[in-house]
Design a protein around this motif. Sequence first.
Motif, PDB file in Angstrom:
ATOM      1  N   GLU A 218      -0.682 -12.808  -1.885  1.00 45.99           N
ATOM      2  CA  GLU A 218      -0.659 -11.432  -1.406  1.00 45.99           C
ATOM      3  C   GLU A 218      -1.533 -10.532  -2.284  1.00 45.99           C
ATOM      4  O   GLU A 218      -1.724 -10.791  -3.484  1.00 45.99           O
ATOM      5  CB  GLU A 218       0.780 -10.901  -1.391  1.00 45.99           C
ATOM      6  CG  GLU A 218       1.701 -11.621  -0.410  1.00 45.99           C
ATOM      7  CD  GLU A 218       1.390 -11.258   1.025  1.00 45.99           C
ATOM      8  OE1 GLU A 218       0.618 -10.296   1.259  1.00 45.99           O
ATOM      9  OE2 GLU A 218       1.917 -11.929   1.935  1.00 45.99           O
ATOM     10  N   ASP A 219      -2.015  -9.459  -1.669  1.00 43.74           N
ATOM     11  CA  ASP A 219      -2.914  -8.549  -2.390  1.00 43.74           C
ATOM     12  C   ASP A 219      -2.235  -7.868  -3.560  1.00 43.74           C
ATOM     13  O   ASP A 219      -2.857  -7.650  -4.605  1.00 43.74           O
ATOM     14  CB  ASP A 219      -3.469  -7.491  -1.419  1.00 43.74           C
ATOM     15  CG  ASP A 219      -4.406  -8.102  -0.386  1.00 43.74           C
ATOM     16  OD1 ASP A 219      -4.955  -9.187  -0.671  1.00 43.74           O
ATOM     17  OD2 ASP A 219      -4.574  -7.506   0.694  1.00 43.74           O
ATOM     18  N   TYR A 220      -0.954  -7.497  -3.398  1.00 44.68           N
ATOM     19  CA  TYR A 220      -0.294  -6.768  -4.480  1.00 44.68           C
ATOM     20  C   TYR A 220      -0.109  -7.641  -5.713  1.00 44.68           C
ATOM     21  O   TYR A 220      -0.086  -7.144  -6.838  1.00 44.68           O
ATOM     22  CB  TYR A 220       1.039  -6.178  -4.023  1.00 44.68           C
ATOM     23  CG  TYR A 220       2.053  -7.176  -3.528  1.00 44.68           C
ATOM     24  CD1 TYR A 220       2.879  -7.853  -4.409  1.00 44.68           C
ATOM     25  CD2 TYR A 220       2.201  -7.409  -2.172  1.00 44.68           C
ATOM     26  CE1 TYR A 220       3.817  -8.754  -3.958  1.00 44.68           C
ATOM     27  CE2 TYR A 220       3.141  -8.304  -1.697  1.00 44.68           C
ATOM     28  CZ  TYR A 220       3.947  -8.979  -2.598  1.00 44.68           C
ATOM     29  OH  TYR A 220       4.878  -9.866  -2.127  1.00 44.68           O
ATOM     30  N   PHE A 223      -3.564  -7.736  -7.316  1.00 45.06           N
ATOM     31  CA  PHE A 223      -3.826  -6.441  -7.961  1.00 45.06           C
ATOM     32  C   PHE A 223      -3.061  -6.334  -9.275  1.00 45.06           C
ATOM     33  O   PHE A 223      -3.585  -5.795 -10.268  1.00 45.06           O
ATOM     34  CB  PHE A 223      -3.424  -5.308  -7.015  1.00 45.06           C
ATOM     35  CG  PHE A 223      -3.689  -3.948  -7.569  1.00 45.06           C
ATOM     36  CD1 PHE A 223      -4.986  -3.478  -7.724  1.00 45.06           C
ATOM     37  CD2 PHE A 223      -2.638  -3.114  -7.944  1.00 45.06           C
ATOM     38  CE1 PHE A 223      -5.235  -2.220  -8.238  1.00 45.06           C
ATOM     39  CE2 PHE A 223      -2.875  -1.855  -8.457  1.00 45.06           C
ATOM     40  CZ  PHE A 223      -4.176  -1.406  -8.602  1.00 45.06           C
ATOM     41  N   ALA A 224      -1.833  -6.841  -9.306  1.00 39.79           N
ATOM     42  CA  ALA A 224      -1.050  -6.801 -10.539  1.00 39.79           C
ATOM     43  C   ALA A 224      -1.685  -7.667 -11.618  1.00 39.79           C
ATOM     44  O   ALA A 224      -1.716  -7.285 -12.802  1.00 39.79           O
ATOM     45  CB  ALA A 224       0.379  -7.269 -10.265  1.00 39.79           C
ATOM     46  N   TYR A 238       7.509  -9.354  -8.932  1.00 37.09           N
ATOM     47  CA  TYR A 238       6.546  -9.313  -7.831  1.00 37.09           C
ATOM     48  C   TYR A 238       6.694 -10.520  -6.903  1.00 37.09           C
ATOM     49  O   TYR A 238       6.705 -10.376  -5.686  1.00 37.09           O
ATOM     50  CB  TYR A 238       5.114  -9.265  -8.367  1.00 37.09           C
ATOM     51  CG  TYR A 238       4.717  -7.936  -8.957  1.00 37.09           C
ATOM     52  CD1 TYR A 238       3.887  -7.060  -8.261  1.00 37.09           C
ATOM     53  CD2 TYR A 238       5.160  -7.538 -10.212  1.00 37.09           C
ATOM     54  CE1 TYR A 238       3.514  -5.831  -8.796  1.00 37.09           C
ATOM     55  CE2 TYR A 238       4.803  -6.324 -10.757  1.00 37.09           C
ATOM     56  CZ  TYR A 238       3.984  -5.468 -10.043  1.00 37.09           C
ATOM     57  OH  TYR A 238       3.626  -4.257 -10.584  1.00 37.09           O
ATOM     58  N   ASN A 242      10.347 -11.063  -3.804  1.00 38.22           N
ATOM     59  CA  ASN A 242       9.800 -11.058  -2.444  1.00 38.22           C
ATOM     60  C   ASN A 242       9.846 -12.443  -1.796  1.00 38.22           C
ATOM     61  O   ASN A 242       9.972 -12.545  -0.570  1.00 38.22           O
ATOM     62  CB  ASN A 242       8.356 -10.546  -2.466  1.00 38.22           C
ATOM     63  CG  ASN A 242       8.286  -9.059  -2.768  1.00 38.22           C
ATOM     64  OD1 ASN A 242       8.571  -8.222  -1.921  1.00 38.22           O
ATOM     65  ND2 ASN A 242       7.919  -8.731  -3.997  1.00 38.22           N
TER      66      ASN A 242
END
Length: 323
Positions: A218-220, A223-224, A238, A242
């Motif tokens: 996932e993008d998040y 990004f993290a 994260y 999820n």
Amino acid sequence: MAIVTILATVIFTWALLEYSPESPANYIFAQISPSALAGQRAEQIYASLEQYLQTLKPHGNPIIEALSYLWNFLHGNMGVSIIYEEPVTKLIANALPWTLFIVVTSVVISFIIGVRIGEKMGYKRGTKTDSILTMTFITIRSIPVYILGTIFLFFLGYILGIFPTGGAYSVNVTPGFNLPFVISVLRHAVLPITTLTLINLAGWALHMRANTIYTLGEDYVNFAETRGVMDKIIESKYVGRNSMLPLYTSLIITLGFSFGGSIFVEEIFSYPGVGLLLYNSVMNNDYPVEMGILVIIVFAVVIGMLLADLTYSLLDPRVKVGE
């Protein structure tokens, strides 16, 4: 929808079993001694048996009878067992605590451990440890539960004699809230709980591993990682949280089905739960008990799914009900 589903399933289950061509006649015949079936006495027994079996079959308008059963069910009356000659509600009430003890305990333990192991496997995907654990869990998952239970029973029960081979507690202890009884109950529950835990743990771990690998893309998460967030925080907050969300509904449904017990495990270990009660009822065509247990399972699963739908948004604030 939950109410409609429960009511419709109760009526449908009643119709399937009530109008089934099978009957408890075989069991009743088996209880009659061979000497009683000689001569004219046999004709009297057959006539009495036929008259008795006629009382077990539905008469009159099927819609009225279905609604009558539904009305009795809503008032806690599920009829009387043909084999045990006791109220079905009493039989289920006596067996349900034992079933919930071993099944719920195994589901909770396997879920907690399996989710944690699966998260580590997904986060360390492609490593030697991940490959070994994946093969191990796939192998365990492929073994039928009755085979695994039989292996434990044979080696740990009969060969080594470490654990009891059947029952819920020893006959020489007094039931009640006392230490010998508690210890006996725990010793008798070890093998059933271990069998169910291993089977369920493998499933939770493999499912969690797949969810974790998907979440890592996932993008998040990317990004993290780009921001330099610590791996430990990414893994727990994260990825872990999820990845576990899709398992929540599965957990609730599994707990709902636990009200029906584990037929194979309870039959192998002679554990007096709902599963063993259902097995004996099916083998002897005791359809009042069959209907009672199936209705309890449906009720528990539907209510569980309803609670899952109502509480999912509390776990994941991103889930909202649209207008």
